[in-house]
Scaffold this active site. Structure first.
Site, mmCIF file in Angstrom:
data_model
loop_
_atom_site.group_PDB
_atom_site.id
_atom_site.type_symbol
_atom_site.label_atom_id
_atom_site.label_comp_id
_atom_site.label_asym_id
_atom_site.label_seq_id
_atom_site.Cartn_x
_atom_site.Cartn_y
_atom_site.Cartn_z
ATOM 1 N N GLU A 1 7.781 26.898 -55.642
ATOM 2 C CA GLU A 1 6.908 26.338 -56.680
ATOM 3 C C GLU A 1 5.591 27.118 -56.768
ATOM 4 O OE1 GLU A 1 8.149 24.352 -58.761
ATOM 5 O OE2 GLU A 1 9.974 23.955 -57.581
ATOM 6 N N GLU B 1 11.476 31.682 -63.333
ATOM 7 C CA GLU B 1 12.269 31.625 -62.100
ATOM 8 C C GLU B 1 12.261 32.958 -61.372
ATOM 9 O OE1 GLU B 1 13.700 29.168 -60.393
ATOM 10 O OE2 GLU B 1 12.837 27.777 -61.839
#
Length: 501
Positions: free
Chosen positions: A265, A294
């Site tokens: 994250e 991502e």
């Protein structure tokens, strides 16, 4: 023309701020909101999303975009103004096809669905979610139907998050990965696994969180503009470019869960925090696509966070924090443990080699659901079969199968899993390009220095915000096309060495 550009920008900033406000409510729902607030929260989020949608499809926005067409064409393609007009026009044309009432209904449904999932998963109660997921599938098909020019039903759903990529592209990409990764997994599974027992001792929660956040901050996560909390599923939420929050989840007898969730994250957050402030709240003031996002999270989690140079620096610090657990565990044992390959039923806990197989399975299930080859009620059985086929293991309970991910229960069905694998593929491409420019990066990582690497990412990826599609960004950064070659080479090299393949 400058007055029209400014008017357009002002309107877009208002819309962006409404979306940020909705993000605040969603973050609160996933962290601190009491359970009984779910129904009201769904209504509130839907209202903000509807207002943002209505303001965006205002005819005045369309007229401004048309008036600015010639001005856009007179500017360099990659300029802030030309990119703002171009990307806004693309978004406007898409959003004009989706009625505001439909979008509001869908948003409210998804907020309620997420709440029901948080209740159903602990109870292993997929039956509770069947009618809700059937409604989600109906909404997803209806959304795709607003785009009659599509080649495949999944194309409009994929383009929401990964502009420039089609269902046909993904069928080819996943096919190449499956062809190469399934034999690799089988070859590794035939060998005795490394001793990873050192990871499954008792590691107190607060110490785990402190170490993970310390490493995230060293990577470049700015805690003056962010924070970390706990949630049922790790997630990053941005309320502005200066307020980017992450969450993780902790298992006190599993050192990997919170640590790599935090590093993952943090990769998202570092990306957002390094987008130029002048782009804030505009359509180009966020990450290029979900797949590119991502690529940043997987980059920091895996290519850096699971690398030997990083742990040459970080492991002594981890041993200081957990002396009773790790004092007598050599670095080599720990490094092999965090890079062990063991087919698992849980995607978020998957190793680098098996991770994309989880995504391939889910992508193909999305295709099957949208095309009617699989019914929602059949998902547990089909999930079990596909898991055995792809990974050699299958879940015993639905909470570890079709209920494990929040994605289908907080969003659409279609276009929700390809970006993880796109991120894996692009992360390897970015790393090779970064090493070519700065061969000293691994040596710096072994000293706990990541400024060179982070600056390269910012200069080549972060600073562009959402100006470019995936094919455009890949060509700009690497000079070539999106390819699985470098990712497969990275896995072959790393795990061929670890497992003597």
């Amino acid at each position: 023309m400058e007055e029209r550009v400014q008017e357009l920008r002002n309107r877009l900033v208002e819309i962006g701020d409404l979306k940020y406000a909705a993000s605040v409510l969603t973050w609160d729902q996933r962290t601190y909101m009491p359970p009984e607030g779910a129904e009201s929260r769904a209504r509130q989020v839907a209202l903000l999303q509807r207002l943002a949608h209505e303001k965006f499809i205002d005819p005045r926005v369309g007229r401004l975009l048309e008036d600015l067409r010639s001005h856009e064409e007179s500017l360099p393609y990659d300029s802030d103004t030309a990119s703002l007009i171009r990307v806004t026009r693309r978004d406007y044309q898409r959003e004009m096809k989706v009625p505001a009432d439909f979008k509001a209904e869908f948003d409210e449904h998804m907020a309620k669905s997420y709440h029901q999932w948080t209740l159903a998963r602990p109870e292993d109660d997929f039956g509770r979610m069947v009618p809700i997921l059937e409604k989600t599938l109906e909404y997803s098909r209806q959304y795709a139907d607003y785009f009659p020019e599509k080649d495949h039903i999944i194309d409009p759903l994929v383009s929401i998050s990964d502009e420039g990529v089609t269902g046909a592209d993904l069928v080819q990409l996943f096919g190449e990965l499956r062809e190469n990764l399934v034999p690799m997994v089988q070859a590794i599974a035939s060998q005795p696994g490394p001793d990873d027992s050192c990871l499954y001792q008792h590691f107190p929660r607060e110490k785990q969180l402190a170490f993970g956040l310390e490493m995230a901050e060293r990577f470049g996560y700015d805690l003056d503009r962010g924070r970390e909390d706990l949630s049922a599923h790790p997630v990053t939420s941005a309320f502005s470019l200066s307020d980017v929050r992450i969450t993780t989840r902790v298992k006190e007898k599993n050192l990997k869960e919170a640590l790599f969730g935090t590093l993952h994250e943090a990769g998202h957050a570092i990306y957002t925090q390094n987008i130029p402030s002048e782009l804030e709240s505009t359509p180009i003031g966020r990450g290029a696509t979900a797949g590119v996002h991502e690529s940043q999270s997987r980059f920091w989690e895996n290519l850096v966070g699971r690398s030997r140079p990083f742990w040459e620096f970080a492991y002594p610090r981890l041993q200081d924090i957990f002396p009773d657990q790790l004092r007598d565990v050599p670095l080599e044992t720990f490094y092999r443990a965090i890079n062990s390959v063991e087919p698992s039923v849980i995607r978020t806990a998957a190793d680098e080699v098996t991770y994309s197989l989880h995504c391939a399975m889910r992508f193909e299930l999305e295709m099957d659901l949208l095309e009617g080859r699989v019914e929602v009620a059949e998902l547990p059985e089909v999930w079990h079969e596909r898991s055995l086929e792809y990974l050699g293991v299958a879940p015993e309970e639905n909470r570890d199968g079709v209920l494990q991910d929040m994605n289908w229960y907080s969003d659409r069905i279609g276009g929700l899993y390809q970006h993880y694998t796109l991120g894996n593929v692009m992360s390897a491409m970015w790393y090779e390009a970064a090493l070519e420019a700065h061969p000293e990066i691994p040596d710096e990582a072994a000293e706990g220095q990541f400024d060179t690497l982070r600056r390269w990412l910012t200069e080549n990826i972060h600073t562009h915000g959402r100006k470019f599609t995936i094919p455009e960004l890949v060509e700009r950064v690497t000079g070539g096309e999106l390819t699985t070659e470098l990712y497969l080479r990275y896995l072959d090299t790393k795990y061929g060495t670890l497992y003597d393949l």
